[in-house]
Design a protein around this motif. Structure first.
Motif, PDB file in Angstrom:
ATOM      1  N   GLY A   1       0.824  -1.200   0.000  1.00  0.00           N
ATOM      2  CA  GLY A   1       0.000   0.000   0.000  1.00  0.00           C
ATOM      3  C   GLY A   1       0.858   1.250   0.000  1.00  0.00           C
ATOM      4  O   GLY A   1       2.096   1.206   0.084  1.00  0.00           O
ATOM      5  N   PHE A   2       0.202   2.415  -0.052  1.00  0.00           N
ATOM      6  CA  PHE A   2       0.910   3.693  -0.119  1.00  0.00           C
ATOM      7  C   PHE A   2       0.272   4.709   0.827  1.00  0.00           C
ATOM      8  O   PHE A   2      -0.915   4.633   1.130  1.00  0.00           O
ATOM      9  CB  PHE A   2       0.890   4.240  -1.554  1.00  0.00           C
ATOM     10  N   GLY A   3       1.087   5.666   1.240  1.00  0.00           N
ATOM     11  CA  GLY A   3       0.605   6.753   2.086  1.00  0.00           C
ATOM     12  C   GLY A   3      -0.046   6.264   3.357  1.00  0.00           C
ATOM     13  O   GLY A   3       0.490   5.405   4.067  1.00  0.00           O
ATOM     14  N   LYS A   4      -1.253   6.780   3.654  1.00  0.00           N
ATOM     15  CA  LYS A   4      -1.961   6.404   4.870  1.00  0.00           C
ATOM     16  C   LYS A   4      -2.444   4.957   4.827  1.00  0.00           C
ATOM     17  O   LYS A   4      -2.773   4.387   5.863  1.00  0.00           O
ATOM     18  CB  LYS A   4      -3.151   7.331   5.095  1.00  0.00           C
ATOM     19  N   MET A   5      -2.481   4.379   3.636  1.00  0.00           N
ATOM     20  CA  MET A   5      -2.946   2.997   3.494  1.00  0.00           C
ATOM     21  C   MET A   5      -1.802   1.992   3.604  1.00  0.00           C
ATOM     22  O   MET A   5      -2.009   0.792   3.468  1.00  0.00           O
ATOM     23  CB  MET A   5      -3.648   2.812   2.147  1.00  0.00           C
ATOM     24  N   LYS A   6      -0.572   2.485   3.843  1.00  0.00           N
ATOM     25  CA  LYS A   6       0.585   1.599   3.953  1.00  0.00           C
ATOM     26  C   LYS A   6       0.432   0.687   5.168  1.00  0.00           C
ATOM     27  O   LYS A   6       0.174   1.149   6.284  1.00  0.00           O
ATOM     28  CB  LYS A   6       1.853   2.435   4.069  1.00  0.00           C
TER      29      LYS A   6
ATOM     30  N   TYR B   1      -2.994  -4.013  10.297  1.00  0.00           N
ATOM     31  CA  TYR B   1      -3.710  -2.798   9.902  1.00  0.00           C
ATOM     32  C   TYR B   1      -3.644  -1.771  11.031  1.00  0.00           C
ATOM     33  O   TYR B   1      -3.969  -2.060  12.181  1.00  0.00           O
ATOM     34  CB  TYR B   1      -5.177  -3.118   9.599  1.00  0.00           C
ATOM     35  N   ASN B   2      -3.207  -0.566  10.684  1.00  0.00           N
ATOM     36  CA  ASN B   2      -3.095   0.538  11.655  1.00  0.00           C
ATOM     37  C   ASN B   2      -2.219   0.180  12.852  1.00  0.00           C
ATOM     38  O   ASN B   2      -2.389   0.727  13.943  1.00  0.00           O
ATOM     39  CB  ASN B   2      -4.484   0.959  12.150  1.00  0.00           C
TER      40      ASN B   2
ATOM     41  N   MET C   1       4.132  -2.263  15.350  1.00  0.00           N
ATOM     42  CA  MET C   1       4.522  -3.651  15.610  1.00  0.00           C
ATOM     43  C   MET C   1       5.869  -3.987  14.983  1.00  0.00           C
ATOM     44  O   MET C   1       6.509  -4.974  15.363  1.00  0.00           O
ATOM     45  CB  MET C   1       3.457  -4.608  15.066  1.00  0.00           C
ATOM     46  N   GLU C   2       6.322  -3.166  14.047  1.00  0.00           N
ATOM     47  CA  GLU C   2       7.640  -3.391  13.426  1.00  0.00           C
ATOM     48  C   GLU C   2       8.739  -3.326  14.479  1.00  0.00           C
ATOM     49  O   GLU C   2       9.716  -4.088  14.439  1.00  0.00           O
ATOM     50  CB  GLU C   2       7.888  -2.350  12.335  1.00  0.00           C
ATOM     51  N   LYS C   3       8.582  -2.400  15.439  1.00  0.00           N
ATOM     52  CA  LYS C   3       9.578  -2.280  16.512  1.00  0.00           C
ATOM     53  C   LYS C   3       9.287  -3.266  17.640  1.00  0.00           C
ATOM     54  O   LYS C   3      10.218  -3.789  18.263  1.00  0.00           O
ATOM     55  CB  LYS C   3       9.576  -0.850  17.055  1.00  0.00           C
TER      56      LYS C   3
ATOM     57  N   SER D   1      -5.474 -11.009  10.537  1.00  0.00           N
ATOM     58  CA  SER D   1      -5.331  -9.586  10.869  1.00  0.00           C
ATOM     59  C   SER D   1      -5.815  -9.312  12.293  1.00  0.00           C
ATOM     60  O   SER D   1      -5.710  -8.194  12.780  1.00  0.00           O
ATOM     61  CB  SER D   1      -6.128  -8.721   9.879  1.00  0.00           C
ATOM     62  N   VAL D   2      -6.359 -10.341  12.936  1.00  0.00           N
ATOM     63  CA  VAL D   2      -6.815 -10.226  14.327  1.00  0.00           C
ATOM     64  C   VAL D   2      -5.984 -11.192  15.159  1.00  0.00           C
ATOM     65  O   VAL D   2      -6.187 -12.403  15.113  1.00  0.00           O
ATOM     66  CB  VAL D   2      -8.306 -10.569  14.453  1.00  0.00           C
TER      67      VAL D   2
END
Length: 319
Positions: A74-79, A97-98, A102-104, A128-129
């Protein structure tokens, strides 16, 4: 102290602010006693490992996995972040999603505990849950073969409302038990507790909210149910005894004093059954109080809390 007597507002519990207090109020929880006597609606058993490969056979997978990679789409706010995991047999994807943070929280190479319902979508096993907790920032899955999953436990699930999550509810319960969970008295007779192999009230309250294992949970549920049934039946028996007492009082109406008989005979109407009952009740209570009073004068040690005082107030009403 009995559980119902802990009338301290929940605002005194650590971590409870105005917003959480408002959320709990929508569940009719205002005091600590309300909170601790509102029991979980269900439980989630996380004591057993369920591998990702069995995702189609169960409602939720629960296992340790290694984070292999982070990917973005995705891009921008949808990334959106995708975390690729491997439990030793099967690869899967956590779609965040949002939840880019979690990357850190779950870095590449870390060992995590994952609990989630998985399904097959877009050519991969994904969800996603999910509930993912960091176990180790590095290492291999084989290092945990002989170790208990640190996140293995039985989670309590509560009825919720807007602005209140399961984690917030469980943290509030944990704090309440630490602050007010000690010293809760057992209301059942000790002989009944021993004969029925029940927990004490304090043990039952701790176990029903934060059980260590299924056996302890079953015993806590049995204790709480037995106590409720015991006092329900006791209330019924007390009502039966009270009705018998009233019936006896009605039968004793003929045992009137000379002045009472004179008064009744002078009336131009017949007394109702309820009027007769209350007159007989008054006579019985006066007789009982007089006996207690006589015992007290003969020997003050004969007086007890169950002795009736020589005072009463009754209303005899008629047209």
């Amino acid at each position: 102290m009995k559980l119902k007597d802990i009338e301290t507002p929940i605002s005194t519990i650590s971590g409870i602010g105005p917003s959480l207090q408002s959320a709990f109020s929508r569940l009719n929880i205002f005091k600590v006693s309300d909170l601790l006597s509102t029991y979980p609606r269900d439980y989630e058993d996380r004591t057993k490992t369920i591998p990702i490969k069995d995702f189609s056979k169960v409602s939720k997978v629960h296992c340790l996995a290694k984070v292999l990679d982070h990917q973005w789409f995705g891009f921008g706010k949808m990334k959106t972040l995708k975390i690729i995991i491997f439990d030793g047999e099967t690869r899967a994807t956590l779609v965040c999603y949002n939840r880019g943070f979690m990357e850190k929280n779950l870095p590449i190479g870390s060992i995590i505990s994952v609990t989630a319902p998985f399904s097959y979508k877009y050519g991969e096993i994904q969800t996603s849950v999910f509930d993912a907790q960091l176990v180790s920032k590095s290492g291999e899955l084989k290092d945990f073969d002989d170790k208990l999953n640190p996140t293995s436990k039985i989670l309590s699930l509560y009825r919720l409302t807007s602005g209140l999550s399961q984690n917030q509810y469980r943290k509030t319960i944990s704090q309440a038990l630490k602050m007010y969970g000690n010293g809760i008295s057992t209301e059942l007779p000790e002989s009944v507790v021993q004969r029925q192999d029940l927990l004490s009230k304090q043990q039952a309250i701790h176990a029903i909210h934060c059980p260590e294992n299924l056996e302890q949970l079953d015993k806590a549920i049995k204790t709480i149910k037995f106590e409720e049934l015991f006092f329900f039946q006791s209330a019924i028996l007390n009502r039966v005894a009270e009705r018998k007492k009233i019936s006896k009082a009605s039968a004793d109406f003929t045992d009137l004093s000379p002045r009472q008989k004179q008064l009744v005979s002078s009336l131009s109407f017949e007394l109702t059954e309820d009027q007769k009952k209350i007159i007989a009740t008054i006579n019985n209570e006066i007789d009982s109080a007089c006996k207690d009073n006589a015992k007290f004068h003969d020997n003050p040690e004969n007086f007890s809390e169950n002795s009736k005082p020589f005072t009463l107030s009754r209303l005899i009403q008629g047209d």
